[in-house]
Scaffold this motif. Structure first.
Motif, PDB file in Angstrom:
ATOM      1  N   UNK A 113       0.854  -1.192   0.000  1.00  0.00           N
ATOM      2  CA  UNK A 113       0.000   0.000   0.000  1.00  0.00           C
ATOM      3  C   UNK A 113       0.885   1.234   0.000  1.00  0.00           C
ATOM      4  N   UNK A 114       0.292   2.376  -0.292  1.00  0.00           N
ATOM      5  CA  UNK A 114       1.040   3.629  -0.291  1.00  0.00           C
ATOM      6  C   UNK A 114       1.588   3.960   1.106  1.00  0.00           C
ATOM      7  N   UNK A 115       0.781   3.890   2.173  1.00  0.00           N
ATOM      8  CA  UNK A 115       1.346   4.154   3.506  1.00  0.00           C
ATOM      9  C   UNK A 115       2.435   3.161   3.892  1.00  0.00           C
ATOM     10  N   UNK A 116       2.286   1.901   3.477  1.00  0.00           N
ATOM     11  CA  UNK A 116       3.304   0.907   3.799  1.00  0.00           C
ATOM     12  C   UNK A 116       4.620   1.224   3.095  1.00  0.00           C
ATOM     13  N   UNK A 117       4.537   1.745   1.861  1.00  0.00           N
ATOM     14  CA  UNK A 117       5.745   2.152   1.150  1.00  0.00           C
ATOM     15  C   UNK A 117       6.468   3.255   1.925  1.00  0.00           C
ATOM     16  N   UNK A 118       5.731   4.254   2.392  1.00  0.00           N
ATOM     17  CA  UNK A 118       6.337   5.327   3.184  1.00  0.00           C
ATOM     18  C   UNK A 118       6.905   4.791   4.498  1.00  0.00           C
ATOM     19  N   UNK A 119       6.128   3.940   5.158  1.00  0.00           N
ATOM     20  CA  UNK A 119       6.570   3.407   6.435  1.00  0.00           C
ATOM     21  C   UNK A 119       7.837   2.579   6.327  1.00  0.00           C
ATOM     22  N   UNK A 121      10.053   2.701   3.782  1.00  0.00           N
ATOM     23  CA  UNK A 121      11.172   3.520   3.298  1.00  0.00           C
ATOM     24  C   UNK A 121      11.842   4.246   4.454  1.00  0.00           C
ATOM     25  N   UNK A 122      11.047   4.753   5.385  1.00  0.00           N
ATOM     26  CA  UNK A 122      11.615   5.535   6.487  1.00  0.00           C
ATOM     27  C   UNK A 122      11.701   4.741   7.790  1.00  0.00           C
ATOM     28  N   UNK A 123      11.393   3.435   7.714  1.00  0.00           N
ATOM     29  CA  UNK A 123      11.451   2.563   8.905  1.00  0.00           C
ATOM     30  C   UNK A 123      10.659   3.177  10.059  1.00  0.00           C
ATOM     31  N   UNK A 124       9.416   3.546   9.744  1.00  0.00           N
ATOM     32  CA  UNK A 124       8.588   4.235  10.727  1.00  0.00           C
ATOM     33  C   UNK A 124       7.156   3.699  10.701  1.00  0.00           C
ATOM     34  N   UNK A 125       6.777   3.023  11.778  1.00  0.00           N
ATOM     35  CA  UNK A 125       5.389   2.590  11.888  1.00  0.00           C
ATOM     36  C   UNK A 125       4.460   3.789  12.033  1.00  0.00           C
ATOM     37  N   UNK A 126       4.962   4.839  12.691  1.00  0.00           N
ATOM     38  CA  UNK A 126       4.146   6.028  12.861  1.00  0.00           C
ATOM     39  C   UNK A 126       3.727   6.602  11.506  1.00  0.00           C
ATOM     40  N   UNK A 127       4.665   6.688  10.574  1.00  0.00           N
ATOM     41  CA  UNK A 127       4.340   7.218   9.251  1.00  0.00           C
ATOM     42  C   UNK A 127       3.262   6.383   8.573  1.00  0.00           C
ATOM     43  N   UNK A 543      15.579  12.054   5.976  1.00  0.00           N
ATOM     44  CA  UNK A 543      15.573  11.173   7.145  1.00  0.00           C
ATOM     45  C   UNK A 543      14.155  10.877   7.620  1.00  0.00           C
ATOM     46  N   UNK A 544      14.073   9.911   8.529  1.00  0.00           N
ATOM     47  CA  UNK A 544      12.776   9.581   9.107  1.00  0.00           C
ATOM     48  C   UNK A 544      12.185  10.806   9.815  1.00  0.00           C
ATOM     49  N   UNK A 545      13.005  11.512  10.582  1.00  0.00           N
ATOM     50  CA  UNK A 545      12.525  12.705  11.284  1.00  0.00           C
ATOM     51  C   UNK A 545      12.068  13.776  10.297  1.00  0.00           C
ATOM     52  N   UNK A 546      12.809  13.932   9.203  1.00  0.00           N
ATOM     53  CA  UNK A 546      12.426  14.909   8.191  1.00  0.00           C
ATOM     54  C   UNK A 546      11.103  14.570   7.547  1.00  0.00           C
ATOM     55  N   UNK A 547      10.901  13.282   7.249  1.00  0.00           N
ATOM     56  CA  UNK A 547       9.644  12.851   6.625  1.00  0.00           C
ATOM     57  C   UNK A 547       8.466  13.042   7.571  1.00  0.00           C
TER      58      UNK A 547
END
Length: 632
Positions: A113-119, A121-127, A543-547
């Motif tokens: 999914x699109x959110x899973x791609x973002x998550x 890529x940035x190793x972030x479950x929050x994203x 970075x994850x923080x930037x995203x």
């Protein structure tokens, strides 16, 4: 039985045949859905032609054909700038520059999914969770715009009550998207996209033929630019001209900012970060298939949006010069207020005489026309000359008691409908349905019905599929740390999304809501998702923080702008007025209250993504190698 009498046996049989084919394709998708990859991204083996039509059919819906076509009926061919941006950004940039990297990274990270791609890529479950929640909450707003567009035509074409059309249409949509997954959706999209293409080509040819050809039609429409307009105070200069502008600081530039910032930029840029569209890039085998899809997608978007905007503008010429309504004037409402604008704190009604006409001999009025307008004198002594701004219908009484009426209206003034509360209102969403019903032969109305059914069903199915997967895979799985029952949660999410959209559709009809809701969702996606999405595809140092900072910034600024600055949306929400007793904090500053949030939120979100990434730790090399491929 009453529905059959209103619609007709032929129409019912054709629609049933169409629905049977659609449900068969949904069933075929169900049969070929063996696992999560099949349900969520169609097994990554979709043919490029199918993908291109699915992308285009998902992108272009009744919100474009009926909603934005109706806005073109109000404001003219300046909307063709959106067609240019749709093709250049939504097809060329999306397929050529974003499609390949999205497909490759999605494959490498096994994102569905699109959110899973973002998550991932940035190793972030929050994203992933945050993006899933945003999609789940706001796609139904866009879906409501599409539902309204489809139901407006069904209601206008067959005289079926709007609420009945809404209920039936929603049940049909729910059927095959819940069962078929993305394979069923994309198979149906390919069929529906083909029907849409044929229907819109036929509409364009028929319109120009009826209006005397391309040159004659455009010349006649240009002559109409001299007519007085209800929108002159905000910069309207005719249907063949751009609004007055660019400029700043005067109300006369409001329409230019509406057309450019909200309609053109909000929708034109927002397409790049549409979750239900981005996931299409992950359904093909290679970049070669994406490149092969560019031409098909570009032509498709050109025809879909270009025809809608051109025909919407030209409908003014038909209603003013060519339309004849033959029937019996059942009754006349000598003076009533027809709502042109109704929002919190604003009720603008135009005093009109209404003619209620029976055209099919059942002694029940099925067409309502403006006979004339009346001037209004305000408390300050100023007179608004509505008698000059409104059409004066020409009535030729016939010996048999019937009448031939020439409405001589513009498209907006022809779109008189009765709202849910029983009040009369001008409804731009009715312009295209009324035009097709009145100007085209009956058999064409049936073709166009299938066109709009196809447009609505293709987009809605993809929207609700995205709603379900966002709550099932992107929220439930991440929070529960379990895939058990995820598919059931996904399907429950789809049902919730449909109910949510139906409720919105029932209460927010009118006021060019279709175009506004579409622009809100597209702009929100651009501001919240686009910097993290594009940055994640092309720049290893984001970075994850930037995203996270970028996504939160884009989302929060957009929400603030909608609640406190943009007049129409702020009035509807009422938060600003409750806190500050002002409908918009910048209402007394010309132009600010019509500027779209994306103009402010997206640049700031980009700056935040870059700035925060500079000052935070970069991702680990091994993770970047996994995302982008090992460096040689």
């Amino acid at each position: 039985m009453l529905l059959a009498q209103a619609v007709g046996i032929t129409e019912i049989l054709v629609v049933l045949a169409y629905l049977m084919v659609t449900f068969y394709l949904g069933w075929l998708g169900f049969k070929r859905t063996k696992n999560a990859a099949d349900y969520l991204i169609a097994g990554r083996d979709v043919h490029p032609f199918v993908m291109a039509l699915s992308y285009g059919a998902t992108f272009i819906s009744t919100s474009a054909i009926v909603g934005f076509g109706g806005v073109a009926g109000m404001f003219g061919m300046s909307l063709l700038w959106l067609t240019f941006l749709n093709i250049f950004v939504g097809i060329f940039l999306a397929f050529v520059f974003l499609g390949g990297p999205t497909r490759r990274m999605g494959h490498r990270l096994k994102a569905h999914t699109f959110p899973e791609l973002l998550g991932k890529r940035y190793q972030s479950k929050f994203l992933q969770i945050f993006a899933g929640v945003v999609i789940f909450l706001f796609i139904p707003l866009y879906a409501a715009a599409v539902l309204i567009g489809g139901c407006e035509f069904i209601s206008a074409k067959f005289g079926v009550d709007y609420q009945v059309a809404l209920l039936v249409f929603s049940v049909i949509i729910a059927g095959y998207v819940i069962v078929g997954g993305l394979k069923g959706v994309m198979y149906s999209d390919a069929l529906q996209g083909s029907l849409m293409f044929i229907g819109m080509i036929a509409l364009l040819i028929a319109t120009y033929a009826m209006l005397g050809g391309v040159g004659q039609a455009h010349a006649d429409l240009t002559e109409m630019n001299e007519m007085p307009s209800l929108f002159g105070a905000i910069g309207f200069q005719g249907w063949m001209s751009m609004p007055k502008g660019p400029g700043w600081g005067e109300p006369q530039y409001d329409l230019w900012w509406i057309i450019i910032s909200t309609i053109t930029l909000g929708v034109g840029i927002g397409v790049l970060a549409q979750p239900q569209l981005a996931v299409r890039f992950m359904t093909v085998k290679s970049t070669k298939e994406l490149n092969r899809a560019v031409l098909v997608g570009g032509i498709f978007i050109l025809i879909m949006t270009g025809v809608a905007f051109v025909v919407g503008s030209l409908s003014n010429l038909y209603f003013h010069k060519y339309e004849k309504v033959e029937g019996t004037i059942v009754s006349v409402t000598e003076r009533t207020g027809v709502t042109a604008k109704k929002e919190r704190g604003i009720l603008k009604q135009i005093p009109c005489q209404l003619l209620h006409v029976d055209t099919d001999g059942d002694e029940i009025a099925d067409i309502n026309l403006i006979g004339k307008g009346y001037d209004v004198t305000l408390d300050n002594g100023k007179t608004i000359p509505f008698s000059k701004l409104m059409p004066n219908a020409k009535i030729d009484q016939q010996p048999d008691g019937t009448a031939i009426i020439h409405p001589r209206a513009t498209s907006f003034l022809r779109s008189v409908v009765k709202g849910a509360g029983g009040d009369w209102m001008f409804n731009s969403g009715s312009i295209i349905p009324i035009y097709v019903t009145r100007a085209m032969p009956g058999w064409f109305g049936l073709i166009f019905l299938l066109t709009l059914l196809s447009a609505a069903m293709s987009t809605l199915s993809s929207q609700f599929h995205a709603v379900g997967t966002s709550i099932g895979r992107d929220v439930y799985e991440q929070v529960s740390h379990s895939k058990k029952s995820s598919m059931n949660i996904t399907r429950i999410g789809i049902v919730i999304g449909i109910v949510y959209a139906v409720i919105i559709s029932n209460y927010l009809r009118g006021g060019y809501f279709i175009a506004r809701a579409t622009a809100i969702f597209f702009g929100l996606c651009a501001s919240a998702f686009l910097p993290a999405f594009v940055g994640g595809l092309f720049f290893k140092k984001i970075t994850r923080a930037g995203a996270i900072a970028s996504m939160l910034t884009g989302f929060l600024i957009t929400m603030f702008w909608l609640m406190f600055i943009k007049d129409k949306e702020a009035r509807a929400l009422g938060v600003c007025h409750a806190l500050f007793e002002k409908h918009s904090l910048l209402l007394d500053k010309p132009n600010w209250s019509v500027v779209d949030p994306v103009v402010v939120a997206l640049p700031i979100a980009i700056i935040v993504a870059i700035a925060v990434s500079i000052f935070t730790a970069p991702p680990k090399e091994e993770h970047l190698d996994k995302c982008f491929g090992a460096s040689s």
